[in-house]
Design a protein around this motif. Sequence first.
Motif, short mmCIF file in Angstrom:
data_model
loop_
_atom_site.label_atom_id
_atom_site.label_comp_id
_atom_site.label_asym_id
_atom_site.label_seq_id
_atom_site.Cartn_x
_atom_site.Cartn_y
_atom_site.Cartn_z
N ALA A 142 0.84 -1.21 0.00
CA ALA A 142 0.00 0.00 0.00
C ALA A 142 0.87 1.25 0.00
O ALA A 142 0.59 2.22 -0.72
CB ALA A 142 -0.93 -0.02 1.22
N LEU A 143 1.92 1.19 0.79
CA LEU A 143 2.84 2.35 0.87
C LEU A 143 3.51 2.59 -0.48
O LEU A 143 3.60 3.73 -0.95
CB LEU A 143 3.90 2.11 1.94
N LEU A 144 3.98 1.53 -1.04
CA LEU A 144 4.66 1.67 -2.32
C LEU A 144 3.72 2.23 -3.39
O LEU A 144 4.12 3.08 -4.20
CB LEU A 144 5.21 0.32 -2.78
N ALA A 145 2.51 1.77 -3.36
CA ALA A 145 1.54 2.26 -4.34
C ALA A 145 1.31 3.75 -4.16
O ALA A 145 1.21 4.51 -5.13
CB ALA A 145 0.22 1.50 -4.20
N ALA A 146 1.23 4.14 -2.92
CA ALA A 146 1.00 5.57 -2.66
C ALA A 146 2.21 6.39 -3.07
O ALA A 146 2.09 7.47 -3.65
CB ALA A 146 0.69 5.77 -1.19
N MET A 147 3.39 5.85 -2.76
CA MET A 147 4.59 6.64 -3.00
C MET A 147 4.99 6.69 -4.47
O MET A 147 5.67 7.64 -4.87
CB MET A 147 5.76 6.08 -2.18
N ARG A 148 4.59 5.70 -5.23
CA ARG A 148 4.95 5.69 -6.66
C ARG A 148 4.38 6.91 -7.34
O ARG A 148 4.93 7.40 -8.31
CB ARG A 148 4.41 4.43 -7.34
N SER A 149 3.27 7.39 -6.80
CA SER A 149 2.58 8.49 -7.48
C SER A 149 3.09 9.84 -7.02
O SER A 149 2.50 10.86 -7.34
CB SER A 149 1.08 8.39 -7.23
N SER A 150 4.07 9.86 -6.24
CA SER A 150 4.55 11.16 -5.75
C SER A 150 6.07 11.15 -5.65
O SER A 150 6.72 10.18 -6.01
CB SER A 150 3.94 11.45 -4.38
N TRP A 151 6.60 12.22 -5.17
CA TRP A 151 8.06 12.39 -5.08
C TRP A 151 8.64 11.68 -3.84
O TRP A 151 9.84 11.69 -3.62
CB TRP A 151 8.39 13.88 -5.01
N ARG A 152 7.73 11.13 -3.05
CA ARG A 152 8.22 10.57 -1.80
C ARG A 152 9.05 9.31 -2.00
O ARG A 152 9.88 8.98 -1.18
CB ARG A 152 7.04 10.28 -0.88
N LEU A 153 8.82 8.57 -3.09
CA LEU A 153 9.59 7.35 -3.30
C LEU A 153 11.07 7.63 -3.44
O LEU A 153 11.88 7.00 -2.75
CB LEU A 153 9.07 6.60 -4.53
N PRO A 154 11.48 8.59 -4.29
CA PRO A 154 12.91 8.88 -4.36
C PRO A 154 13.46 9.33 -3.02
O PRO A 154 14.60 9.01 -2.65
CB PRO A 154 12.99 10.01 -5.39
N LEU A 155 12.67 10.08 -2.28
CA LEU A 155 13.11 10.54 -0.97
C LEU A 155 13.30 9.36 -0.04
O LEU A 155 14.29 9.28 0.71
CB LEU A 155 12.08 11.52 -0.39
N LEU A 156 12.38 8.42 -0.08
CA LEU A 156 12.49 7.24 0.78
C LEU A 156 13.75 6.46 0.43
O LEU A 156 14.48 6.00 1.32
CB LEU A 156 11.24 6.36 0.62
N ALA A 170 19.18 4.80 1.85
CA ALA A 170 20.59 4.72 1.47
C ALA A 170 21.47 5.47 2.46
O ALA A 170 22.54 5.00 2.86
CB ALA A 170 20.77 5.29 0.06
N TRP A 171 20.99 6.63 2.90
CA TRP A 171 21.75 7.42 3.87
C TRP A 171 21.90 6.67 5.18
O TRP A 171 23.00 6.62 5.76
CB TRP A 171 21.02 8.75 4.08
N VAL A 172 20.82 6.09 5.66
CA VAL A 172 20.87 5.35 6.91
C VAL A 172 21.82 4.17 6.80
O VAL A 172 22.54 3.84 7.75
CB VAL A 172 19.45 4.88 7.30
N ALA A 173 21.84 3.55 5.65
CA ALA A 173 22.69 2.37 5.47
C ALA A 173 24.15 2.75 5.34
O ALA A 173 25.04 2.07 5.86
CB ALA A 173 22.22 1.58 4.25
N LEU A 174 24.42 3.84 4.62
CA LEU A 174 25.81 4.17 4.29
C LEU A 174 26.44 5.15 5.27
O LEU A 174 27.67 5.19 5.40
CB LEU A 174 25.87 4.76 2.88
N ALA A 175 25.62 5.95 5.97
CA ALA A 175 26.18 6.99 6.85
C ALA A 175 27.07 6.42 7.97
O ALA A 175 28.15 6.95 8.21
CB ALA A 175 25.06 7.85 7.43
N PRO A 176 26.66 5.37 8.64
CA PRO A 176 27.55 4.84 9.69
C PRO A 176 28.92 4.44 9.15
O PRO A 176 29.94 4.63 9.81
CB PRO A 176 26.79 3.62 10.23
N VAL A 177 28.91 3.90 7.92
CA VAL A 177 30.19 3.50 7.33
C VAL A 177 31.05 4.74 7.07
O VAL A 177 32.25 4.75 7.35
CB VAL A 177 29.92 2.73 6.01
N ALA A 178 30.41 5.79 6.54
CA ALA A 178 31.15 7.02 6.25
C ALA A 178 31.71 7.64 7.52
O ALA A 178 32.85 8.10 7.57
CB ALA A 178 30.24 8.02 5.54
N VAL A 179 30.90 7.65 8.59
CA VAL A 179 31.36 8.23 9.86
C VAL A 179 32.51 7.41 10.43
O VAL A 179 33.50 7.96 10.93
CB VAL A 179 30.20 8.29 10.87
#
Lengths: 198, 165
Positions: free
Chosen positions: B126-140, B145-154
């Motif tokens: 349901a979330l994906l369906a909602a987000m596909r129609s808006s800009w929120r998917l790229p933001l998500l 990606a930030w959450v996954a990669l930020a600890p490594v960068a720090v």
Amino acid sequence: MADVESGVVMLDAALAALRGRAKADDADTLPPMDEDAFRAFYERTARPVWAYLARTTGDDRAADDLLQEAYYRFFRAGAAHASEAHRRNYLYRIATNLVRDRARKGGGAVHVALPEDGSPAELPGDPGVAERFEKANDLGRALEQLKPLQREMLWLAYAEGSSHEEIAEVLGVKATNVRSLLSRARRKLANLLGGRRG
Amino acid sequence: MARHGCEREREVREAFASGRYGARCDEELHDHASGCAACAEVALVTAALAAARLASVRAAPVPRSGLVWWRMQLRARREAEAAAARTVSRAGAGVLASAFGIAVVLLGAMSLGEAGGELASQTGAALLAAMRSSWRLPLLIAVVAWVALAPVAVWLAMTEHGGPS
């Protein structure tokens, strides 16, 4: 290498922020101190400030440490000052706060030993009076019996020649109270020195 | 109680400050101070403290101005370095805490079992369906990606800063 360069830029910016807080366009204040100005100011004030720290703490070694800390805090504040006198008063205020912080942390009992060079310092124009203090420890013992604020006030008033307004600014007391506090402190010291008349 | 004070106290102090008090001072002021309790106190205390100041100033073991300046520069630079390192550590701690929280939520969802998985997949669809129609998917995607990669960068940044020299 790019990270090192950016790090150096960041550090230089931080140092500039620590130093230069005076408003360049404020014509009523002295300009921020560069190295030459600071060194000249230090040459003029370091010895009297050390003497103030030593006589109010009663500890020459503490005075050595507090002197450097006082100048560092003065430098780091980077405050703008309306005049040389205002700058000097600000430095003495920092020094006074350091003395009080040290006392709060239990910085040792006060033993006001004065230079034991065997002869009284010559007082211009009145060698007779100076001879009455042949043993500098007489004054040292008397100062030990005063409260810290009284020592500070008396030194600023009668050793440094500060005005009541300057004393109020340095010690953080109301200017209207300085006269009465100073009078009481002076009377107490005079009694301790054994020279009170009438 | 009579007020203890004299209007000539300042005159006595100034005479000491200028070196006029005593032999070279006008005798009238000297005679006045000898007979005035307040001015006598001023003369006594000023003489004692002025002499002490003179001796202390002469004996003051102050370091050279150039040395003091150099030490201050060094200390200011070290404090700036320490402040920069603390900032990175705090940011890293915040990112790690966020990643940990999200990981806990995901693990919790997984531990609900098949029913939980069914619910999660329905919710996710349901979330994906909602987000596909808006800009929120790229933001998500960017946030994940930030959450996954930020600890490594720090972690990489902190190891670069290293410990205290």
